[in-house]
Motif scaffolding. Sequence first.
Motif, PDB file in Angstrom:
ATOM      1  N   PRO A 157       0.828  -1.225   0.000  1.00  0.00           N
ATOM      2  CA  PRO A 157       0.000   0.000   0.000  1.00  0.00           C
ATOM      3  C   PRO A 157       0.854   1.264   0.000  1.00  0.00           C
ATOM      4  N   ILE A 158       1.624   1.444  -1.048  1.00  0.00           N
ATOM      5  CA  ILE A 158       2.611   2.535  -1.064  1.00  0.00           C
ATOM      6  C   ILE A 158       1.977   3.899  -1.323  1.00  0.00           C
ATOM      7  N   SER A 159       0.739   3.899  -1.883  1.00  0.00           N
ATOM      8  CA  SER A 159       0.027   5.143  -2.219  1.00  0.00           C
ATOM      9  C   SER A 159       0.753   5.895  -3.347  1.00  0.00           C
ATOM     10  N   GLY A 160       0.286   7.085  -3.669  1.00  0.00           N
ATOM     11  CA  GLY A 160       0.857   7.819  -4.808  1.00  0.00           C
ATOM     12  C   GLY A 160       2.127   8.571  -4.453  1.00  0.00           C
ATOM     13  N   GLY A 161       2.864   8.973  -5.463  1.00  0.00           N
ATOM     14  CA  GLY A 161       4.053   9.800  -5.260  1.00  0.00           C
ATOM     15  C   GLY A 161       5.252   9.045  -4.728  1.00  0.00           C
ATOM     16  N   ASN A 162       6.255   9.783  -4.269  1.00  0.00           N
ATOM     17  CA  ASN A 162       7.492   9.208  -3.728  1.00  0.00           C
ATOM     18  C   ASN A 162       8.145   8.241  -4.719  1.00  0.00           C
ATOM     19  N   THR A 163       8.474   8.773  -5.865  1.00  0.00           N
ATOM     20  CA  THR A 163       8.943   7.949  -6.983  1.00  0.00           C
ATOM     21  C   THR A 163      10.169   7.098  -6.640  1.00  0.00           C
ATOM     22  N   LYS A 164      11.088   7.655  -5.891  1.00  0.00           N
ATOM     23  CA  LYS A 164      12.298   6.901  -5.543  1.00  0.00           C
ATOM     24  C   LYS A 164      11.959   5.622  -4.798  1.00  0.00           C
ATOM     25  N   LYS A 165      11.039   5.761  -3.827  1.00  0.00           N
ATOM     26  CA  LYS A 165      10.613   4.597  -3.035  1.00  0.00           C
ATOM     27  C   LYS A 165       9.891   3.586  -3.924  1.00  0.00           C
ATOM     28  N   GLN A 166       9.058   4.102  -4.826  1.00  0.00           N
ATOM     29  CA  GLN A 166       8.335   3.209  -5.735  1.00  0.00           C
ATOM     30  C   GLN A 166       9.329   2.347  -6.509  1.00  0.00           C
ATOM     31  N   LEU A 167      10.376   2.999  -7.036  1.00  0.00           N
ATOM     32  CA  LEU A 167      11.356   2.283  -7.848  1.00  0.00           C
ATOM     33  C   LEU A 167      12.112   1.268  -7.002  1.00  0.00           C
ATOM     34  N   GLN A 168      12.447   1.697  -5.778  1.00  0.00           N
ATOM     35  CA  GLN A 168      13.203   0.800  -4.909  1.00  0.00           C
ATOM     36  C   GLN A 168      12.405  -0.474  -4.610  1.00  0.00           C
ATOM     37  N   LEU A 169      11.085  -0.294  -4.322  1.00  0.00           N
ATOM     38  CA  LEU A 169      10.272  -1.466  -4.011  1.00  0.00           C
ATOM     39  C   LEU A 169      10.031  -2.329  -5.242  1.00  0.00           C
ATOM     40  N   LEU A 170       9.917  -1.682  -6.403  1.00  0.00           N
ATOM     41  CA  LEU A 170       9.781  -2.463  -7.642  1.00  0.00           C
ATOM     42  C   LEU A 170      10.960  -3.427  -7.759  1.00  0.00           C
ATOM     43  N   GLU A 171      12.131  -2.902  -7.447  1.00  0.00           N
ATOM     44  CA  GLU A 171      13.354  -3.707  -7.548  1.00  0.00           C
ATOM     45  C   GLU A 171      13.455  -4.723  -6.414  1.00  0.00           C
ATOM     46  N   ASP A 172      13.364  -4.212  -5.171  1.00  0.00           N
ATOM     47  CA  ASP A 172      13.634  -5.063  -4.005  1.00  0.00           C
ATOM     48  C   ASP A 172      12.561  -6.117  -3.768  1.00  0.00           C
ATOM     49  N   PHE A 173      11.280  -5.712  -3.926  1.00  0.00           N
ATOM     50  CA  PHE A 173      10.188  -6.661  -3.656  1.00  0.00           C
ATOM     51  C   PHE A 173       9.827  -7.470  -4.900  1.00  0.00           C
ATOM     52  N   GLY A 174      10.262  -6.993  -6.058  1.00  0.00           N
ATOM     53  CA  GLY A 174       9.923  -7.689  -7.300  1.00  0.00           C
ATOM     54  C   GLY A 174       8.436  -7.658  -7.598  1.00  0.00           C
ATOM     55  N   SER A 175       7.812  -6.484  -7.401  1.00  0.00           N
ATOM     56  CA  SER A 175       6.369  -6.349  -7.660  1.00  0.00           C
ATOM     57  C   SER A 175       6.056  -6.838  -9.069  1.00  0.00           C
ATOM     58  N   THR A 176       4.953  -7.600  -9.200  1.00  0.00           N
ATOM     59  CA  THR A 176       4.595  -8.129 -10.510  1.00  0.00           C
ATOM     60  C   THR A 176       3.438  -7.377 -11.142  1.00  0.00           C
TER      61      THR A 176
END
Lengths: 433, 142
Positions: A157-176
């Motif tokens: 539930p990351i919500s909108g904005g905070n692009t850096k965090k979004q990218l980090q979680l895409l990488e680290d968590f491997g969001s599908t």
Amino acid sequence: MIWNEYHECMDRQRLTELQGERLRDMVERIYFNVPFYRNKLQEMGIEPGDIRSVEDLKKLPFTTKQDLRDNYPFGLFAVPQHDVVRLHASSGTTGKSTVVGYTHNDILMWSEVVARSLTMAGVTRDDIIQVAYGYGLFTGGLGLHYGAEKIGASVIPISGGNTKKQLQLLEDFGSTAIACTPSYAAYLGEAIAEEKLDRSKIKLKAGIFGAEPWTEEMRTQIQQLLGLKAYDIYGLSEVIGPGVSMECGFQHGMHVFEDHFIPEIIDPETCEVLPYGTLGELVFTTVTKEAMPLLRYRTRDLTRLHVETCECGRTLVRMEKCVGRSDDMLIIRGVNVFPSQVESVLLEMSETKPHYLLVVDRENNLDTLEIQVEVEEQFFSDEVKELEGLRKRISGNLTSLLGLHASVRLVEPGTIERSMGKAQRVVDKRKLK
Amino acid sequence: MIIRQLSVFLENRAGRLTELTGILADNDINISAFSIADTTDFGILRVITGKPELAEKVLKERGFAVKITDVIGIVMRNKPGALHHALQILTDNGISIEYMYAFASGDDRATAVIRTDSPKKAIEVLQLHKMELLKTGDVYQI
């Protein structure tokens, strides 16, 4: 994959019967529990018993956004407040929002239609979904959240904005999977390219995008940038939120969950019901919603409906991407904006007159809103700090009412076109058609 | 002693200033001195002219946002330290400057146009220090 084959692939004859049963029940509920509807129906000489099937829908009165405003905040609720478990709201004119309420059952129904939607995009319990819609009064975040949990996916539930965090979680968590506005998806895609992230670590395969208009070109662009398949989801808070309709893998329009929301297309001028395949204004009747059922709610969105069974096997009608609006509402970064809201802010400020122009554009895939305001004799100061102060005050007032950053540009008096008829208040430079 | 300065709001738009100077030229209005304060979006043109009322009228007729602002002009020798001396007097008397611009004329003299919140008090203290001030009538001769 189909989440609820029984309802999504129902024989249309049987579906029509089901809609009829639910409509009868709904009309009875609103007749006895919502004075607004009871008065309307009585004025028209309609009693609940007169409504027997979906055929009778056309006899019933429409509901408009103005009705929602007039009954602010809870006037259209059909249940006592103690049965309401959730309230959402969108920004409105003169400071009043459009409020919507949900019972526990409404939340379950909403989760169900979002679960169906996510399943269309191929999301299962094995997926990790990043919900990058805003959480809060806006229905996007929580709507997607509950549907994804119902499926059993792992929700971020990351919500909108905070692009850096979004990218980090895409990488680290491997969001599908990811859910957000299409413009934010494109923005994220470009950020990935700019930050030179390791593309092999991005595992995205599906994107669920909605809450604002977008084009096929944007779809292609997002798919290339993020390496996923992009799906269009439609909804509006008055009806339920996201999950009113959704594209399946064949992408021949968005399937409307007709067992809960009965769609009609009408001529916005005459209000006459139009046949399938004709362009007109989309209208919804929410037959199962308990807290705030709406009868023939005029969405102001212009589109067509197609009834032929889809290759995916679903019998639900498909709606095309909306081609425009039958009113002057703009959707900017997912936020609904009416020019009249800008006018109300300028009228409230003693230094300004309501001569204004909204200029909407899209820079780097993000919508921008500039409001041009004429500098009148009375408030022209020859000191820069005074004018800058005025500009900031207008901008601050607009931003807080609209819920969206609006930059203000002061222009010379008389330069915004006046016309005798309907004033030209908006220039939309976004290429969406 | 108080000079009536013309202030005009200008959008940052190609050709806009030329339109304005054209209107002044057509009406035989001479610009004695001017400056432009600019921001990203707009500018404020400040003009000293012998005919401020006429300029205000013709520009308003053509849709400009115009305002007459009271300013003062300090006339100094065109030599090092002259401006500093004048400003020191204002500072010592607690008078702050909103904006200013200056121009030199051929006869070894320079004029600083100053906008302050308290022009009357500024005139008082400058006169006390025997500073020469620009008079309305002088504007025609600049």
